[in-house]
Scaffold this active site. Sequence first.
Site, PDB file in Angstrom:
ATOM      1  N   LYS A 206      52.934  45.740  33.567  1.00  0.00           N
ATOM      2  CA  LYS A 206      52.454  45.212  32.465  1.00  0.00           C
ATOM      3  C   LYS A 206      50.952  44.571  33.284  1.00  0.00           C
ATOM      4  CE  LYS A 206      52.005  40.765  29.323  1.00  0.00           C
ATOM      5  NZ  LYS A 206      52.490  40.384  28.403  1.00  0.00           N
TER       6      LYS A 206
ATOM      7  N   LYS B 232      44.392  36.817  33.808  1.00  0.00           N
ATOM      8  CA  LYS B 232      45.762  36.817  33.591  1.00  0.00           C
ATOM      9  C   LYS B 232      45.755  37.876  34.879  1.00  0.00           C
ATOM     10  CE  LYS B 232      47.871  36.096  29.099  1.00  0.00           C
ATOM     11  NZ  LYS B 232      48.271  35.936  27.995  1.00  0.00           N
TER      12      LYS B 232
ATOM     13  N   GLU C 276      57.375  47.803  40.933  1.00  0.00           N
ATOM     14  CA  GLU C 276      57.945  46.200  39.684  1.00  0.00           C
ATOM     15  C   GLU C 276      59.267  46.327  38.492  1.00  0.00           C
ATOM     16  OE1 GLU C 276      57.209  43.831  39.007  1.00  0.00           O
ATOM     17  OE2 GLU C 276      55.276  43.009  39.925  1.00  0.00           O
TER      18      GLU C 276
ATOM     19  N   LYS D  33      53.479  48.681  30.044  1.00  0.00           N
ATOM     20  CA  LYS D  33      52.283  48.282  28.860  1.00  0.00           C
ATOM     21  C   LYS D  33      50.589  48.222  29.983  1.00  0.00           C
ATOM     22  CE  LYS D  33      52.004  44.012  26.636  1.00  0.00           C
ATOM     23  NZ  LYS D  33      52.463  42.516  26.139  1.00  0.00           N
TER      24      LYS D  33
ATOM     25  N   SER E  32      48.388  45.581  20.277  1.00  0.00           N
ATOM     26  CA  SER E  32      47.137  45.499  19.528  1.00  0.00           C
ATOM     27  C   SER E  32      46.460  46.206  19.777  1.00  0.00           C
ATOM     28  CB  SER E  32      47.579  43.767  19.501  1.00  0.00           C
ATOM     29  OG  SER E  32      46.670  43.789  20.903  1.00  0.00           O
TER      30      SER E  32
ATOM     31  N   TYR F 103      52.566  48.526  16.492  1.00  0.00           N
ATOM     32  CA  TYR F 103      52.462  47.904  15.069  1.00  0.00           C
ATOM     33  C   TYR F 103      52.127  49.109  13.754  1.00  0.00           C
ATOM     34  CZ  TYR F 103      50.965  44.315  18.272  1.00  0.00           C
ATOM     35  OH  TYR F 103      51.531  43.700  18.987  1.00  0.00           O
TER      36      TYR F 103
HETATM   37  C1  PBG Z   1      52.382  37.487  26.040  1.00  0.00           C
HETATM   38  C2  PBG Z   1      51.611  38.678  25.501  1.00  0.00           C
HETATM   39  C3  PBG Z   1      51.329  39.571  25.009  1.00  0.00           C
HETATM   40  C4  PBG Z   1      51.378  40.617  24.570  1.00  0.00           C
HETATM   41  C5  PBG Z   1      52.367  40.641  24.352  1.00  0.00           C
HETATM   42  N1  PBG Z   1      53.097  39.651  25.096  1.00  0.00           N
HETATM   43  C6  PBG Z   1      49.760  39.222  25.781  1.00  0.00           C
HETATM   44  C7  PBG Z   1      48.705  38.582  26.703  1.00  0.00           C
HETATM   45  O1  PBG Z   1      49.658  39.181  27.940  1.00  0.00           O
HETATM   46  O2  PBG Z   1      47.860  38.139  27.364  1.00  0.00           O
HETATM   47  C8  PBG Z   1      49.987  41.632  24.019  1.00  0.00           C
HETATM   48  C9  PBG Z   1      50.578  42.555  22.783  1.00  0.00           C
HETATM   49  C10 PBG Z   1      49.997  43.036  22.216  1.00  0.00           C
HETATM   50  O3  PBG Z   1      48.437  43.451  23.166  1.00  0.00           O
HETATM   51  O4  PBG Z   1      50.192  43.876  21.425  1.00  0.00           O
HETATM   52  N2  PBG Z   1      52.767  37.160  27.137  1.00  0.00           N
END
Ligand code: PBG
Length: 343
Positions: free
Chosen positions: A207, A229, A245, A260, A286, A325
């Site tokens: 991620k 983050k 990972e 992701k 998103s 989505y």
């Molecule tokens: C939270 C999480 C996030 C997403 C999925 N789980 C946001 C983040 O890590 O800040 C993002 C998904 C998206 O943007 O559609 N742990």
Amino acid sequence: MLTLEQNVTDVVDLTRRPRRNRRTPAIRAVLQETHLHPNQMIAPLFVLEGNNQKETIHSMPGVHRLSIDLLIKEVQELYRLGIRAVDLFPFVPNERKDNQGTEAFRAGNLIEMSIRALKREIPEMCLMVDVALDPYTDHGHDGIVEEGQIVNDPTLIALARMSLLAAEAGADVIAPSDMMDGRVGYLRKMLDEAGFDEVGILSYCVKFASAFYGPFRDALKSAPRFGDKKTYQMNPGNCNEALLECMLDEAEGADMLMIKPALPYLDVIAKAKAQTLLPLGAYHVSGEYAMIMAASQNGWINGERAMAECLLSIKRAGADFILTYAARSMAEKIAREGGILFS
Ligand code: PBG
């Protein structure tokens, strides 16, 4: 001098004419290498407290926060369209958030109630649940914060409590999205010890610290209140680290892996696929969704076709399944077009 009147076969002699294979919709359909099927798309869904509640998310046109009663209807509709898995995210009001994210594992919380209701009403759907603290913490980080640092090992305990609550309520798969070290192994052990050896783990093993999560954080009002983050999510420049990972989470017992975001990391998807025999997913996040929808609403691109093309590219890169989505709108499009897109 070549003239247009001259017989072209005098000058062009092609044995290979790739266009023959593109001549009709039928031949194009027969020869299409990669497909998008509804059952390979997982729908992320936002759950809201209350009854008969449906809220729009302005940065994610077409996506809503739904109360449990409407969520059930949505999931039934998705199932009818051929979608076989959903992933749940809770919208938690501010007054329930705290520094430790304790709402995440409070018995009777919104997620537990959602899982129970969905399992009761539509048990045939595969239920996945996101596991991370950010929807529940007042600082918006995925882990527990001590003196401004996101602390790894204490967070694992909170994640385990969340996972056990979800498993007990009937979740099929838990999906840790927090990027703490060692959480897959720890969650596997805790689930097994509690007798939940049939509950699977979909690890968001790769991620990236991405700008593309913006609309999601709008949807849950979960943007970090301080810092970023980057001490847990990955540097977008790193591919070897991504593969590491994947290896670690595989060794710790993940049942499925996930990369992701998706589109900016197609190379990582392709390399991860070459390295693992586990099912590999990608999260079309998103911001990736919002970009297409925004351009489409402006009349700048054909949104449906652009969406389908992007999702197909993620599959072509090597993803076996996609969290998106657009799952519902794409499944509707596939049904409308007789089961096959693009030909
Ligand atoms: C939270 C999480 C996030 C997403 C999925 N789980 C946001 C983040 O890590 O800040 C993002 C998904 C998206 O943007 O559609 N742990």
